[in-house]
Design an enzyme around this catalytic site. Structure first.
Site, short mmCIF file in Angstrom:
data_model
loop_
_atom_site.label_atom_id
_atom_site.label_comp_id
_atom_site.label_asym_id
_atom_site.label_seq_id
_atom_site.Cartn_x
_atom_site.Cartn_y
_atom_site.Cartn_z
N TYR A 1 0.76 -1.59 0.18
CA TYR A 1 -0.38 0.08 0.08
C TYR A 1 0.84 1.52 0.10
O TYR A 1 2.19 0.99 0.56
CB TYR A 1 -1.07 0.03 1.47
CG TYR A 1 -2.34 0.42 0.78
CD1 TYR A 1 -3.00 0.52 0.08
CD2 TYR A 1 -1.70 2.28 1.64
CE1 TYR A 1 -4.42 1.52 0.61
CE2 TYR A 1 -3.08 3.18 1.01
CZ TYR A 1 -4.00 2.86 1.28
OH TYR A 1 -5.15 3.45 0.70
N GLU B 1 -4.79 6.66 6.08
CA GLU B 1 -4.58 5.47 5.14
C GLU B 1 -3.36 4.28 5.69
O GLU B 1 -3.79 2.93 5.31
CB GLU B 1 -3.21 5.78 3.79
CG GLU B 1 -5.15 7.05 3.34
CD GLU B 1 -4.22 7.11 1.28
OE1 GLU B 1 -4.28 6.46 0.49
OE2 GLU B 1 -3.90 8.77 2.07
N LYS C 1 -1.15 -0.48 -14.17
CA LYS C 1 -1.79 -0.17 -12.26
C LYS C 1 -3.68 -0.24 -12.35
O LYS C 1 -4.35 0.11 -13.19
CB LYS C 1 -1.94 1.55 -12.09
CG LYS C 1 -2.27 1.62 -10.69
CD LYS C 1 -1.70 0.72 -9.42
CE LYS C 1 -2.93 1.19 -8.15
NZ LYS C 1 -1.82 0.11 -7.11
#
Length: 508
Positions: free
Chosen positions: A343, A377, A438
């Site tokens: 991430y 996040e 992506k």
């Protein structure tokens, strides 16, 4: 994995008082055991409740001497560097911070590369510190004579929190007057007597850019990522990586396998969409022990209250990004594990942008790096809901410093996004993976389309979907975070119906 492989503490609720201590009662989303701390210092008392893995003593999360006490949730990754400037051999991360603060004062936090939040009580001062990325959120309420601080803002909702003055440069928390989020890469230095505070920045995203030959840039990225991954592994243990089959998570998996000699991986999908085939290519290549977990899309959306409760964010895009991870972590029935993810690589590398005009690409990087703070996040609570500890090598301080400062032409090159990362991993992964375009984890799981379909199915017009999503997320925040309700008491469908009814009435 043995519990001692995890950080000594995942989080805390702390009270620093000039007139004596009282142990705060804590409510955490983090699953774990609770332990109390009561440090009576010469000029103040620091009391706290730590949340930690059952069976794992939280001793290394707390350290003190005659006049100073340190609480640390999380972990440090550059311990050997830090020890090299000390004459002592601190046993744990909190002791290490205690020694560094004794030598450098608040500037000690400029030296740390880690994933942590910390409280330091010393003299009549209280230092509230976050890591460079604010990846372990820290919230505080400050008034003369008392500071309350917690790694989960919901832990402050039931406290008789002092409605203190605004913290300059800190973000107010929706629905909780007097409560502020400590900025990423900062130390809030509180004068306990006056109840005043100043903010010192300990890290900011690089603004300058470096021009490097291709080969040098590729080698630097490969080395930095290898080191960041290795720093997050437990010697002798098999790492577990969340694997989508994209270049980001696959790169972490390749580095983890190279460092440990073995690998476990897990992928998550829904009945609407998955990336199982792409992840399997990487898992087979690395000979990983691989699992696939399917969550029906309806069940995924039912976990929106858990995602908001864990992330404590009101940004609907962020909640969409994080929802598949929350669903995955909640389905892992392992004993508490250390989990690595891919991430965050898109932010410093502008991976979500397909812009070939380099000024625009760098504008996107600069904007994203200037606005990530407070979105939560990277919050460890997302995995700690199920007792796991997640960590994100692309947001290691050294990796981030390198990726952000590379000039845009190394990020978008030969018509390919995140070129320098792909080139750095070219000899470690299958060619199809290196060249794969992506695709966000929320897109691969069908989260965005499923959430949108839930709203349009209730009669929301296409042009209003994003606005209604934002209203739904705010309502879930008000119920679960500010309102104190547990997410299992909140129905996504009921909240959606209520929000849509109000939206329709307002639009009429």
């Amino acid at each position: 994995m043995a519990t001692q492989d995890l950080p000594a503490a995942f989080g805390f609720l702390a009270s620093a008082r000039a007139d004596g201590g009282r142990l705060p009662e804590a409510v955490f989303a983090t699953r774990g055991s609770l332990a109390g701390v009561d440090a009576r210092l010469s000029e103040q008392t620091l009391t706290a409740t730590l949340v930690h893995t059952p069976g794992c003593p939280p001793d290394a999360a707390f350290a003190r001497d005659a006049g100073t006490a340190v609480l640390l949730a999380g972990e440090l990754y550059n311990r050997e560097e830090l020890r090299s400037v000390l004459d002592t051999e601190p046993a744990g991360d909190a002791e290490l911070v205690l020694a560094l603060v004794g030598r450098y004062g608040p500037h000690a936090f400029r030296l740390l590369n880690g994933r942590f939040a910390a409280v330091v009580a010393t003299g009549r001062r209280v230092l509230l510190a976050t890591d460079h990325a604010g990846s372990v959120p820290l919230y505080a309420s400050v008034a003369p004579g008392e500071v309350l601080a917690s790694t989960e803002v919901k832990a402050l909702t039931g406290q008789s929190a002092p409605h203190g003055f605004p913290l300059a440069g800190a973000r107010r928390v929706r629905g909780l007057p007097g409560v502020y989020q400590v900025p990423a890469g900062a130390v809030v230095d509180v004068d306990l007597t006056a109840g005043t505070a100043g903010v010192q920045r300990t890290w900011t995203p690089p603004l300058a850019r470096r021009i490097m030959p291709e080969g040098d840039a590729v080698a630097a990225v490969r080395t930095a990522l290898d080191q960041a991954v290795a720093a997050r592994l437990t010697p002798g243990a098999t790492p577990l990586v969340v694997l989508s089959g994209g270049i980001d998570s696959s790169g972490v998996a390749a580095c983890a396998h190279r460092a440990a000699g073995a690998l476990e991986s897990v992928s998550m999908g829904t009945d609407a969409s998955d990336e199982f085939a792409q992840a399997r290519v990487v898992a087979d290549h690395l000979r990983s022990r691989h699992r696939e977990i399917t969550v029906p899309a309806a069940d995924l959306l039912a976990q929106l209250p858990y995602a908001v409760w864990a992330a404590e964010s009101v940004d609907p895009n962020i909640i969409e990004y994080l929802l598949p991870l929350v669903a995955l972590y909640r389905r892992l029935d392992d004993a508490p594990r250390r989990i690595l993810t891919g991430y965050g690589a898109d932010i410093p590398l502008a991976g979500m942008h397909r812009e070939d005009r380099l000024p625009d690409l760098d504008t996107a990087v600069a904007y994203d790096m200037a606005t990530f703070d407070g979105l939560n996040e990277m919050s460890p609570v997302l995995s700690a809901l199920s007792g796991h500890w997640s960590t994100h090598p692309y947001w290691d301080r050294e990796v981030l410093d390198l990726l952000v400062c590379l000039e845009a032409g190394l990020k978008r090159r030969y018509g390919r996004d995140k070129w320098v990362l792909r080139a750095a991993l070219a000899d470690a992964l299958p060619e199809a993976t290196v060249k794969r375009p992506k695709l966000g984890v929320h897109e691969g799981s069908g989260t965005t389309s499923s959430f949108s379909a839930l709203l349009t199915g209730q009669g929301v017009a296409e042009q209003d979907v994003e606005a209604v999503k934002a209203q739904v997320v705010r309502e879930l925040f008000d119920l679960t975070v500010a309102g104190g309700r547990r997410p299992d008491e909140v129905s996504t469908d009921e909240v959606v119906r209520s929000v849509v009814e109000r939206h329709t009435k307002d639009a009429a």
